[in-house]
Write a protein that holds these residues in place. Structure first.
Motif, PDB file in Angstrom:
ATOM      1  N   LEU A  79       1.221  -0.945  -0.032  1.00 36.05           N
ATOM      2  CA  LEU A  79       0.151   0.547   0.235  1.00 36.05           C
ATOM      3  C   LEU A  79       0.908   1.368  -0.091  1.00 36.05           C
ATOM      4  N   ARG A  80       2.400   1.302   0.858  1.00 34.36           N
ATOM      5  CA  ARG A  80       2.392   2.503   0.750  1.00 34.36           C
ATOM      6  C   ARG A  80       3.373   2.071  -0.664  1.00 34.36           C
ATOM      7  N   ALA A  81       4.179   1.699  -1.451  1.00 34.28           N
ATOM      8  CA  ALA A  81       4.638   1.200  -2.595  1.00 34.28           C
ATOM      9  C   ALA A  81       3.058   2.070  -4.217  1.00 34.28           C
ATOM     10  N   LEU A  82       2.368   1.650  -4.029  1.00 37.09           N
ATOM     11  CA  LEU A  82       0.904   2.255  -4.226  1.00 37.09           C
ATOM     12  C   LEU A  82       0.723   3.868  -3.787  1.00 37.09           C
ATOM     13  N   GLU A  83       1.320   4.365  -2.427  1.00 35.79           N
ATOM     14  CA  GLU A  83       0.629   5.893  -2.580  1.00 35.79           C
ATOM     15  C   GLU A  83       2.154   6.461  -3.299  1.00 35.79           C
ATOM     16  N   ARG A  84       3.170   5.626  -3.285  1.00 37.78           N
ATOM     17  CA  ARG A  84       4.749   6.579  -3.972  1.00 37.78           C
ATOM     18  C   ARG A  84       4.245   6.773  -5.370  1.00 37.78           C
ATOM     19  N   VAL A  85       4.281   5.110  -5.713  1.00 32.66           N
ATOM     20  CA  VAL A  85       3.277   5.006  -7.416  1.00 32.66           C
ATOM     21  C   VAL A  85       2.654   6.185  -8.014  1.00 32.66           C
ATOM     22  N   LYS A  86       1.695   6.624  -6.796  1.00 34.95           N
ATOM     23  CA  LYS A  86       0.469   7.856  -7.510  1.00 34.95           C
ATOM     24  C   LYS A  86       1.580   9.276  -7.267  1.00 34.95           C
ATOM     25  N   TYR A  87       2.469   9.166  -6.533  1.00 31.14           N
ATOM     26  CA  TYR A  87       2.844  10.642  -5.742  1.00 31.14           C
ATOM     27  C   TYR A  87       3.641  10.516  -7.033  1.00 31.14           C
ATOM     28  N   LEU A  88       4.905   9.737  -7.737  1.00 28.46           N
ATOM     29  CA  LEU A  88       6.012   9.730  -8.788  1.00 28.46           C
ATOM     30  C   LEU A  88       4.879   9.608 -10.225  1.00 28.46           C
ATOM     31  N   LYS A  89       3.767   9.263 -10.053  1.00 27.32           N
ATOM     32  CA  LYS A  89       2.771   9.497 -11.373  1.00 27.32           C
ATOM     33  C   LYS A  89       2.822  11.412 -11.988  1.00 27.32           C
ATOM     34  N   ARG A  90       2.739  11.921 -10.649  1.00 30.11           N
ATOM     35  CA  ARG A  90       2.517  13.248 -10.432  1.00 30.11           C
ATOM     36  C   ARG A  90       3.874  13.888 -10.834  1.00 30.11           C
ATOM     37  N   VAL A  91       4.959  13.644 -10.011  1.00 32.78           N
ATOM     38  CA  VAL A  91       6.456  13.990 -10.534  1.00 32.78           C
ATOM     39  C   VAL A  91       6.943  13.862 -11.952  1.00 32.78           C
ATOM     40  N   LEU A  92       6.581  12.699 -12.801  1.00 29.26           N
ATOM     41  CA  LEU A  92       6.386  12.605 -14.206  1.00 29.26           C
ATOM     42  C   LEU A  92       5.950  13.309 -14.712  1.00 29.26           C
ATOM     43  N   SER A  93       5.182  13.562 -14.932  1.00 29.15           N
ATOM     44  CA  SER A  93       3.788  15.032 -15.884  1.00 29.15           C
ATOM     45  C   SER A  93       3.919  15.591 -15.516  1.00 29.15           C
ATOM     46  N   GLU A  94       4.426  16.302 -14.089  1.00 31.73           N
ATOM     47  CA  GLU A  94       5.529  17.079 -13.994  1.00 31.73           C
ATOM     48  C   GLU A  94       6.126  18.010 -14.805  1.00 31.73           C
ATOM     49  N   ALA A  95       7.285  16.305 -14.915  1.00 28.02           N
ATOM     50  CA  ALA A  95       9.017  17.362 -16.014  1.00 28.02           C
ATOM     51  C   ALA A  95       8.468  16.522 -17.094  1.00 28.02           C
ATOM     52  N   GLY A  96       7.105  16.115 -17.225  1.00 26.79           N
ATOM     53  CA  GLY A  96       6.620  15.803 -19.209  1.00 26.79           C
ATOM     54  C   GLY A  96       6.830  14.869 -19.488  1.00 26.79           C
ATOM     55  N   ILE A  97       6.765  14.102 -18.414  1.00 27.10           N
ATOM     56  CA  ILE A  97       6.639  12.687 -19.101  1.00 27.10           C
ATOM     57  C   ILE A  97       5.133  12.019 -18.826  1.00 27.10           C
ATOM     58  N   GLY A  99       2.567   9.765 -17.099  1.00 30.60           N
ATOM     59  CA  GLY A  99       2.562   9.080 -15.303  1.00 30.60           C
ATOM     60  C   GLY A  99       1.973   7.873 -16.617  1.00 30.60           C
ATOM     61  N   ASP A 100       1.434   7.285 -16.745  1.00 27.00           N
ATOM     62  CA  ASP A 100       0.892   6.479 -17.476  1.00 27.00           C
ATOM     63  C   ASP A 100       2.076   4.758 -17.844  1.00 27.00           C
ATOM     64  N   ARG A 101       3.378   5.695 -17.719  1.00 28.87           N
ATOM     65  CA  ARG A 101       4.103   4.401 -18.328  1.00 28.87           C
ATOM     66  C   ARG A 101       5.140   4.166 -16.635  1.00 28.87           C
ATOM     67  N   LEU A 102       4.270   4.565 -15.493  1.00 30.79           N
ATOM     68  CA  LEU A 102       4.460   3.285 -14.620  1.00 30.79           C
ATOM     69  C   LEU A 102       2.799   3.207 -14.174  1.00 30.79           C
ATOM     70  N   GLU A 103       3.174   2.036 -13.591  1.00 34.23           N
ATOM     71  CA  GLU A 103       1.911   1.114 -13.182  1.00 34.23           C
ATOM     72  C   GLU A 103       1.870   0.909 -11.825  1.00 34.23           C
ATOM     73  N   MET A 104       1.299  -0.047 -11.179  1.00 34.87           N
ATOM     74  CA  MET A 104       1.447  -0.494 -10.073  1.00 34.87           C
ATOM     75  C   MET A 104       0.517  -1.532  -9.856  1.00 34.87           C
ATOM     76  N   TYR A 105       0.711  -3.003  -9.685  1.00 36.12           N
ATOM     77  CA  TYR A 105      -0.057  -3.986  -9.933  1.00 36.12           C
ATOM     78  C   TYR A 105       0.144  -5.112  -8.728  1.00 36.12           C
ATOM     79  N   PHE A 106      -1.454  -5.781  -8.390  1.00 34.82           N
ATOM     80  CA  PHE A 106      -1.356  -5.958  -6.983  1.00 34.82           C
ATOM     81  C   PHE A 106      -1.395  -7.587  -7.775  1.00 34.82           C
ATOM     82  N   LEU A 107      -0.525  -9.001  -7.274  1.00 37.94           N
ATOM     83  CA  LEU A 107      -1.019 -10.111  -7.263  1.00 37.94           C
ATOM     84  C   LEU A 107      -0.029 -11.212  -6.827  1.00 37.94           C
TER      85      LEU A 107
END
Lengths: 144, 222
Positions: A79-97, A99-107
């Motif tokens: 769940l912590r990883a999921l929060e980090r992924v959500k944050y990193l998606k914003r970081v990437l978008s801010e930098a012009g990348i 955010g869908d290039r990063l994803e989290m899965y559970f299995l």
């Protein structure tokens, strides 16, 4: 675009997704060899900078695969990883990348075929997006 | 502690202009504690700056350095050797740290990466709240340890105002009425006479209304 061979990094938890990737191999399931699997003790142990470094070092896409929700061996690491992924998606978008290039899965460790599906899903997604815009520009910097 | 939030990346890179050799300086003081200015956030920001420029096809040279407290001159001198050839420094400190950094290195172009918000503390996992407005004339001993200057939307010294609804402020229904809390607390302590006493206007010149604040300690020598 069809000649584009993406580089995808999969950070997989040893307790579930890494074993699922193993199972996918045992089941002789095919997925694109552009997916490189890196095992981690828990997805909660993946630092923000580790993911950003993957992109900076040439990955076109990254996915993090952790245990099913409620089944993390360290209780809330996934769940912590999921929060980090959500944050990193914003970081990437801010930098012009995108955010869908990063994803989290559970299995779970038993979901070998799901792992192959995820690998295909990410490969198709990144192939559709094209190369990461960073990869045309040489990096320079003492921070690297 | 001082609570701050990160500026949008677009604002930071706009301030950097044509600078291509950038050093991101973190602060291990207050801004690290509120997860905005520590060493890890500096790494993330440096990476964001690099990626932003590389997307635009412009290579940029970035690095990071950690400072224990940017508001202390003695902690700034040790980073002087890292500033050679640097076009700009991005500071992850509060407004105080940014200014001390600029003062310590007169020829350095310093860009603030944070907006300094208030003096407060953490009240939830990811929620910080203001607790002190630095008025320079503390009356917490008269108000049961609850600051009306900060926590009353109208900063009333004699309250409540009559606008409270359901123990919440009429300005923002998510904010509890400070004066109702003060009343309840004084009542529990059996000190309601403090609430009944009319408070005289404060000397606001001791706080942020009086120009540059200065504090000289004659009890300490250099």
């Amino acid at each position: 675009m069809s000649s584009f061979k993406p580089k995808i990094i999969a950070f997989c938890c040893y307790n579930c997704a890494y074993a699922a990737a193993d199972l996918a191999g045992t089941m002789r399931l095919q997925y694109d060899p552009c997916v490189s699997v890196i095992g981690v003790p828990c997805t909660g142990a993946i630092d923000l900078t580790t993911v950003l470094t993957a992109f900076e070092e040439g990955a076109d896409g990254v996915f993090i695969a952790g245990c099913l929700k409620g089944e993390c061996h360290y209780k809330v690491g996934n769940l912590r990883a999921l929060e980090r992924v959500k944050y990193l998606k914003r970081v990437l978008s801010e930098a012009g990348i995108d955010g869908d290039r990063l994803e989290m899965y559970f299995l779970s460790a038993a979901m070998g075929s799901r792992f192959a599906e995820i690998a295909k899903e990410m490969t198709d997604r990144i192939r559709g997006m094209g190369p990461l815009p960073l990869n045309g520009c040489p990096e320079e910097g003492e921070g690297k | 502690m001082i609570v701050a939030e990160r500026k949008p990346l677009a604002e930071i890179v706009a301030a950097l202009g044509k600078c291509r050799k950038v050093l991101v300086v973190s602060c291990s003081g207050c801004t690290a504690v509120c997860f905005t200015g520590g060493a890890k956030q500096a790494e993330v920001l440096a990476s964001s700056i690099r990626m932003h420029y590389r997307v635009a096809g412009v290579p940029v040279n970035t690095g990071t350095v950690a400072v224990t407290r940017q508001c202390d001159r003695e902690f700034l001198q040790p980073i002087e050797h890292r500033l050679t050839g640097v076009d700009a420094v991005v500071s992850l400190a509060c407004g105080v740290g940014v200014q001390f950094l600029a003062e310590a290195f007169a020829d350095l172009w310093v860009v603030p990466a944070l907006n300094t918000r208030f003096a407060g503390g953490r009240v939830g996992t990811t929620l910080w709240e203001e607790r002190c407005r630095m008025c320079g004339d503390c009356i917490l001993h008269l108000t049961g340890g609850i600051c009306p200057v900060t926590r009353c939307s109208k900063s009333l010294l004699n309250g409540p105002c009559g606008g409270a609804a359901g123990e919440h402020c009429e300005i923002d229904s998510s904010i509890p009425c400070a004066w109702i809390h003060i009343y309840e607390r004084l009542k529990r302590a059996g000190r309601l006479e403090l609430w009944q006493k009319l408070q005289q206007p404060k000397d606001w010149s001791r706080g942020n209304a009086g120009g540059l604040g200065r504090l000289a300690r004659e009890d300490y020598s250099e």
